[in-house]
Design a protein around this motif. Structure first.
Motif, PDB file in Angstrom:
ATOM      1  N   THR A   1       0.597  -1.108   0.528  1.00  0.00           N
ATOM      2  CA  THR A   1       0.128  -0.176  -0.008  1.00  0.00           C
ATOM      3  C   THR A   1       1.087   1.510   0.159  1.00  0.00           C
ATOM      4  OG1 THR A   1      -1.918  -1.240   1.628  1.00  0.00           O
ATOM      5  CG2 THR A   1      -1.797   1.391   1.120  1.00  0.00           C
TER       6      THR A   1
ATOM      7  N   GLN B   1       1.014   4.078  -2.995  1.00  0.00           N
ATOM      8  CA  GLN B   1       1.028   5.671  -2.601  1.00  0.00           C
ATOM      9  C   GLN B   1       1.451   6.766  -3.175  1.00  0.00           C
ATOM     10  OE1 GLN B   1       1.483   7.524   0.295  1.00  0.00           O
ATOM     11  NE2 GLN B   1       0.377   9.107   0.391  1.00  0.00           N
TER      12      GLN B   1
ATOM     13  N   ARG C   1       1.892   6.534  -7.006  1.00  0.00           N
ATOM     14  CA  ARG C   1       1.077   7.452  -7.504  1.00  0.00           C
ATOM     15  C   ARG C   1       1.820   8.378  -7.539  1.00  0.00           C
ATOM     16  NH1 ARG C   1      -5.069   5.444  -5.952  1.00  0.00           N
ATOM     17  NH2 ARG C   1      -5.376   7.275  -7.243  1.00  0.00           N
TER      18      ARG C   1
ATOM     19  N   ARG D   1       4.374  19.733   3.964  1.00  0.00           N
ATOM     20  CA  ARG D   1       2.984  20.249   3.928  1.00  0.00           C
ATOM     21  C   ARG D   1       2.249  19.492   4.931  1.00  0.00           C
ATOM     22  NH1 ARG D   1       2.630  16.769  -1.728  1.00  0.00           N
ATOM     23  NH2 ARG D   1       3.006  15.280  -0.792  1.00  0.00           N
ATOM     24  N   HIS D   2       2.570  18.592   5.670  1.00  0.00           N
ATOM     25  CA  HIS D   2       1.946  18.784   7.795  1.00  0.00           C
ATOM     26  C   HIS D   2       1.079  17.279   6.950  1.00  0.00           C
ATOM     27  CE1 HIS D   2       2.760  22.842   9.333  1.00  0.00           C
ATOM     28  NE2 HIS D   2       2.747  23.191   8.895  1.00  0.00           N
ATOM     29  N   THR D   3       1.066  16.957   5.185  1.00  0.00           N
ATOM     30  CA  THR D   3       0.736  15.304   6.092  1.00  0.00           C
ATOM     31  C   THR D   3       1.173  14.286   6.718  1.00  0.00           C
ATOM     32  OG1 THR D   3       1.994  15.689   4.088  1.00  0.00           O
ATOM     33  CG2 THR D   3      -0.542  16.048   3.707  1.00  0.00           C
TER      34      THR D   3
ATOM     35  N   PHE E   1      -0.658  12.789   9.461  1.00  0.00           N
ATOM     36  CA  PHE E   1      -1.630  11.755   9.034  1.00  0.00           C
ATOM     37  C   PHE E   1      -0.960  10.583   8.996  1.00  0.00           C
ATOM     38  CE2 PHE E   1      -3.457  10.115   5.053  1.00  0.00           C
ATOM     39  CZ  PHE E   1      -4.572  10.077   5.963  1.00  0.00           C
TER      40      PHE E   1
ATOM     41  N   LEU F   1      -0.991   6.668  11.873  1.00  0.00           N
ATOM     42  CA  LEU F   1      -1.058   5.569  11.160  1.00  0.00           C
ATOM     43  C   LEU F   1      -0.127   4.708  11.984  1.00  0.00           C
ATOM     44  CD1 LEU F   1      -1.582   6.843   7.736  1.00  0.00           C
ATOM     45  CD2 LEU F   1      -3.713   6.137   9.264  1.00  0.00           C
ATOM     46  N   PRO F   2      -0.621   3.161  11.649  1.00  0.00           N
ATOM     47  CA  PRO F   2       0.150   2.214  12.154  1.00  0.00           C
ATOM     48  C   PRO F   2       1.380   1.623  11.397  1.00  0.00           C
ATOM     49  CG  PRO F   2      -1.805   1.388  11.924  1.00  0.00           C
ATOM     50  CD  PRO F   2      -2.079   3.094  11.451  1.00  0.00           C
ATOM     51  N   ILE F   3       2.219   2.852  10.903  1.00  0.00           N
ATOM     52  CA  ILE F   3       3.491   2.718  10.527  1.00  0.00           C
ATOM     53  C   ILE F   3       4.156   2.566  10.584  1.00  0.00           C
ATOM     54  CG2 ILE F   3       4.800   3.673   8.117  1.00  0.00           C
ATOM     55  CD1 ILE F   3       1.768   5.184   7.255  1.00  0.00           C
TER      56      ILE F   3
ATOM     57  N   SER G   1      -4.417  17.699   7.629  1.00  0.00           N
ATOM     58  CA  SER G   1      -3.745  17.587   6.300  1.00  0.00           C
ATOM     59  C   SER G   1      -3.702  16.835   5.511  1.00  0.00           C
ATOM     60  CB  SER G   1      -2.027  18.515   5.997  1.00  0.00           C
ATOM     61  OG  SER G   1      -2.099  19.884   6.478  1.00  0.00           O
ATOM     62  N   LEU G   2      -4.815  15.897   4.413  1.00  0.00           N
ATOM     63  CA  LEU G   2      -4.432  15.336   3.609  1.00  0.00           C
ATOM     64  C   LEU G   2      -3.594  15.012   2.880  1.00  0.00           C
ATOM     65  CD1 LEU G   2      -8.050  13.973   4.882  1.00  0.00           C
ATOM     66  CD2 LEU G   2      -5.967  13.466   6.281  1.00  0.00           C
ATOM     67  N   TYR G   3      -3.745  14.801   1.979  1.00  0.00           N
ATOM     68  CA  TYR G   3      -3.202  14.431   0.384  1.00  0.00           C
ATOM     69  C   TYR G   3      -3.731  15.546  -0.648  1.00  0.00           C
ATOM     70  CZ  TYR G   3       0.209  11.782   2.353  1.00  0.00           C
ATOM     71  OH  TYR G   3       0.885  11.239   3.196  1.00  0.00           O
TER      72      TYR G   3
ATOM     73  N   TRP H   1      -4.197  15.855  -3.418  1.00  0.00           N
ATOM     74  CA  TRP H   1      -4.145  15.442  -4.528  1.00  0.00           C
ATOM     75  C   TRP H   1      -4.978  14.361  -5.013  1.00  0.00           C
ATOM     76  CZ3 TRP H   1      -1.837  11.046  -5.035  1.00  0.00           C
ATOM     77  CH2 TRP H   1      -0.377  10.938  -4.161  1.00  0.00           C
ATOM     78  N   LEU H   2      -5.248  13.761  -4.018  1.00  0.00           N
ATOM     79  CA  LEU H   2      -6.601  12.704  -3.549  1.00  0.00           C
ATOM     80  C   LEU H   2      -7.951  13.259  -3.892  1.00  0.00           C
ATOM     81  CD1 LEU H   2      -3.985   9.570  -1.370  1.00  0.00           C
ATOM     82  CD2 LEU H   2      -4.476  10.381  -4.055  1.00  0.00           C
TER      83      LEU H   2
ATOM     84  N   GLN I   1     -10.423   8.491  -1.169  1.00  0.00           N
ATOM     85  CA  GLN I   1      -8.810   7.792  -1.733  1.00  0.00           C
ATOM     86  C   GLN I   1      -8.214   7.872  -0.238  1.00  0.00           C
ATOM     87  OE1 GLN I   1      -7.857   9.956  -5.387  1.00  0.00           O
ATOM     88  NE2 GLN I   1      -7.983   7.900  -6.256  1.00  0.00           N
ATOM     89  N   ASN I   2      -8.150   9.651   0.336  1.00  0.00           N
ATOM     90  CA  ASN I   2      -7.292   9.328   1.708  1.00  0.00           C
ATOM     91  C   ASN I   2      -7.658   8.344   2.551  1.00  0.00           C
ATOM     92  OD1 ASN I   2      -5.108  12.065   2.186  1.00  0.00           O
ATOM     93  ND2 ASN I   2      -7.663  12.265   0.758  1.00  0.00           N
TER      94      ASN I   2
ATOM     95  N   PHE J   1      -6.659   4.681   2.254  1.00  0.00           N
ATOM     96  CA  PHE J   1      -5.004   4.619   2.347  1.00  0.00           C
ATOM     97  C   PHE J   1      -5.260   4.689   3.364  1.00  0.00           C
ATOM     98  CE2 PHE J   1      -1.565   6.836   3.685  1.00  0.00           C
ATOM     99  CZ  PHE J   1      -0.524   5.949   3.400  1.00  0.00           C
ATOM    100  N   ALA J   2      -5.835   4.735   4.627  1.00  0.00           N
ATOM    101  CA  ALA J   2      -5.534   4.809   6.142  1.00  0.00           C
ATOM    102  C   ALA J   2      -6.014   3.826   6.266  1.00  0.00           C
ATOM    103  CB  ALA J   2      -5.980   6.154   6.403  1.00  0.00           C
TER     104      ALA J   2
ATOM    105  N   ARG K   1      -6.767   0.437   4.094  1.00  0.00           N
ATOM    106  CA  ARG K   1      -5.788  -0.685   4.115  1.00  0.00           C
ATOM    107  C   ARG K   1      -4.594  -0.175   4.940  1.00  0.00           C
ATOM    108  NH1 ARG K   1      -6.762  -2.004  -1.708  1.00  0.00           N
ATOM    109  NH2 ARG K   1      -8.382  -0.434  -1.969  1.00  0.00           N
ATOM    110  N   VAL K   2      -3.897   1.083   5.351  1.00  0.00           N
ATOM    111  CA  VAL K   2      -2.585   0.677   6.180  1.00  0.00           C
ATOM    112  C   VAL K   2      -3.302   0.453   6.999  1.00  0.00           C
ATOM    113  CG1 VAL K   2      -0.646   1.815   7.237  1.00  0.00           C
ATOM    114  CG2 VAL K   2      -1.388   2.772   5.109  1.00  0.00           C
ATOM    115  N   ARG K   3      -4.078   0.203   7.900  1.00  0.00           N
ATOM    116  CA  ARG K   3      -4.510  -0.423   8.981  1.00  0.00           C
ATOM    117  C   ARG K   3      -5.304  -1.827   8.630  1.00  0.00           C
ATOM    118  NH1 ARG K   3      -5.048   3.774  13.121  1.00  0.00           N
ATOM    119  NH2 ARG K   3      -5.080   5.987  12.400  1.00  0.00           N
TER     120      ARG K   3
ATOM    121  N   ALA L   1     -11.432  10.086   8.514  1.00  0.00           N
ATOM    122  CA  ALA L   1     -10.064   9.201   8.207  1.00  0.00           C
ATOM    123  C   ALA L   1     -10.013   9.212  10.097  1.00  0.00           C
ATOM    124  CB  ALA L   1      -9.457  10.359   7.990  1.00  0.00           C
TER     125      ALA L   1
END
Lengths: 263, 314
Positions: A2, A6, A9, A100-102, A105, A109-111, B101-103, B105-106, B110-111, B114-115, B117-119, B157
């Motif tokens: 994933t 991501q 893309r 970008r402060h992303t 987010f 996540l559990p990354i 702040s999410l993405y 461009w999505l 999709q945002n 994505f979260a 799917r990661v979870r 999200a």
């Protein structure tokens, strides 16, 4: 997977722009192949140049007119372009997320941070490879289109060697980016770094220093003329570039695990 | 951080609590941050976290979530160590950052996808239900959405994976009053399903409406943790009093704890905020022809203001 998909893309538009511009430039270079092959001026000029000037531009006597031309035009260009593209991809991996402060987010996540960084490094490796393959396909198609036969596999190895250079420089930029949270500054610093290493290598080609002063600079391990002439990957240099990339990635993973993601 | 000698009872109370912090600090080089925070929040509780900008709220939240490492102390969230088990912890927590702040461009979908799917969450039914409740079009790219609609996507999200604990930093910023109400109803629904909510907000009405207890942070330190009702009663009273007859009225401005004094009714009617002992106030008022006395609890906003203007203490 994933994470990989991501990030791939997110870099797709940039890849298409780089690919389009480089394929167009390669086709333009290839379109001159016929004229160059009918003139022996370039190989004669190369032979007449002093050895240090030949070294400065990475020229090698003994190459055919077309190979000399491709090496001088395309080989010289990609030695700069691949590391620059690698740096831009590396700075996008983490610094852009923080800027970008992303990052808030993403990192809540559990990354696993190591997996995240390695996946972004893998996208950089893949994108430079796609760019290199695109250039090679365009070069072969372009030269064949004007009825010229070149050293197809020699060009492939030249691009492969330079791909490794791009990966090594990009990996060093990735390592540096762990401490840089400003995307604009990160881009400037990394491009300045590429310029400095490239300029240093140019200087060292004219006045070669001892091996230990050369070996750490990735640019010292890419020689497009030799790659075409020997028609193979330059294994010693390729190994040095792989070691630089692996070391930089390992250190980046180590320090990234401890990075403080500040607001 | 992993080599602390365990304090007796810490592990037990930590696993029973949704959030258990012991002396937790993250202090920046300039001396700011969160300092020696002790806090226990029970499972299923709605906890309000109050403090002005720069008080250390966001620093504490970021430390809980593993974005920044503690410089001292320790903490558990849902029984998981905030340093050693941060990844598992983040799997079970929904976080809405102050500047979401999410993405861009999505698309919204999709945002969130994505979260999820990661979870490792396959079910998308909750995502769709939340989009319906919050009335947002998830098919549009984020950069084409208004600030309020982006905030709604960020809320989805944070909630879509059905987390056990919600950490919300200014969740209703950018939402219109109707949507704020919808959000509050959503939070009540989540809480009724046993979810714990940690709500950092500047909107006192929202905190009063939702929270069981609040914590007030000032200069990085927790200066009060109490129930909303008790805090209001304890910290300050609104007092109105009137004096009949011709006897001289007391000098209320000189009485300790009186502030915002207003005088009306030919100088015989007074209203003021009071932070001292009611017993001593009544003694000051007695014997001067007191004809009316009303004591009421102030809104939380006033309590909060008192903490910062006068300096609150635990």
């Amino acid at each position: 997977m994933t994470l990989l998909r991501q990030h791939f893309r997110s870099q797709r538009t940039g890849l298409l722009i780089w690919l389009g511009a480089n394929v167009a430039a390669t086709l333009m270079v290839a379109s001159l192949g016929n004229s160059v092959s009918q003139s022996q001026a370039l190989p004669k000029l190369v032979e007449k140049l002093p050895a240090n000037i030949q070294a400065l531009f990475g020229l090698a006597p003994g190459l055919s007119a077309v190979d000399s031309f491709i090496q001088a035009k395309l080989g010289f260009w990609i030695i700069l372009a691949f590391p620059i593209y690698g740096c831009l991809l590396a700075i996008s991996a983490v610094t852009r997320e923080v800027d970008r402060h992303t990052a808030d987010f993403l990192f809540t996540l559990p990354i696993d941070r190591a997996r995240l960084l390695v996946s972004r490094w893998a996208v950089m490796v893949a994108d430079i490879a796609i760019l290199g393959l695109g250039i090679w396909v365009a070069l072969v198609a372009g030269l064949k289109g004007v009825g010229v036969t070149g050293s197809w596999s020699g060009y492939f190895w030249m691009i492969a060697q330079t791909w490794l250079l791009g990966v090594a420089v990009g990996s060093l930029a990735l390592l540096a980016s762990v401490w840089i949270d400003d995307y604009g500054a990160g881009t400037k610093y990394s491009l300045a770094g590429v310029g400095a290493l490239f300029a240093l290598d140019m200087g060292f080609r004219i006045n070669p220093p001892p091996w230990w002063a050369l070996v750490w600079n990735p640019f010292a391990h890419a020689n497009s003329a030799r790659s075409i002439m020997e028609n193979r990957l330059l294994w010693g240099d390729a190994a040095a570039l792989a070691v630089i990339a692996a070391l930089a990635l390992a250190l980046a993973v180590h320090f990234f695990a401890r990075k403080q993601i500040r607001a | 951080m992993g080599d602390f000698a365990p304090t007796e009872g810490y592990a037990e109370s930590g696993s029973a609590a949704a959030i258990a912090l012991e002396n937790l600090s993250h202090v920046y080089r300039n001396g700011r941050g969160a300092k020696n925070v002790d806090l226990r929040i029970g499972r299923g509780e709605v906890f309000g976290f109050l403090g002005p900008n720069g008080a250390g709220k966001t620093t504490l939240i970021r430390t809980l979530l593993g974005l920044i490492a503690p410089t001292g102390g320790r903490g558990q969230v849902l029984g998981l160590d905030i340093v050693g088990q941060s990844r598992e912890l983040r799997r079970r927590v929904g976080y809405l950052p102050g500047e979401a702040s999410l993405y861009d461009w999505l698309t919204g979908y999709q945002n969130v996808d994505f979260a999820l799917r990661v979870r490792g969450v396959a079910d998308r039914s909750r995502l769709k239900r939340l989009a319906g409740v919050l009335d947002v079009d998830l098919g549009r790219r984020l950069k084409t959405l208004s600030h309020g609609n982006r905030q709604k996507v960020a809320i989805i999200a944070a909630l879509a994976h059905d987390p056990d604990l919600l950490i919300l930093d200014e969740p209703t910023s950018g939402l219109d009053p109707l949507m704020q109400e919808t959000f509050q109803n959503l939070m009540r629904e989540e809480n009724s399903r046993g979810k714990t909510i940690f709500l950092s907000s500047h909107i006192m009405g929202e905190v009063e409406a939702l929270c069981d207890r609040v914590g007030v942070i000032r200069d990085g330190r927790m200066v009060a943790v109490d129930s909303v009702e008790h805090l209001r009663k304890q910290r300050m009273k609104y007092v109105t009093c009137e004096f009949a007859g011709s006897e001289p009225v007391p000098d209320l401005a000189a009485v300790a704890g009186v502030r915002d004094l207003q005088v009306s009714g030919q100088g015989r009617r007074f209203s003021f905020a009071f932070t001292g002992s009611l017993d001593s106030l009544v003694q000051s008022l007695a014997g001067r022809g007191l004809s009316d006395l009303t004591v009421t609890d102030p809104p939380l906003e006033e309590v909060f203001r008192a903490f910062y203007e006068q300096g609150g203490s635990r």
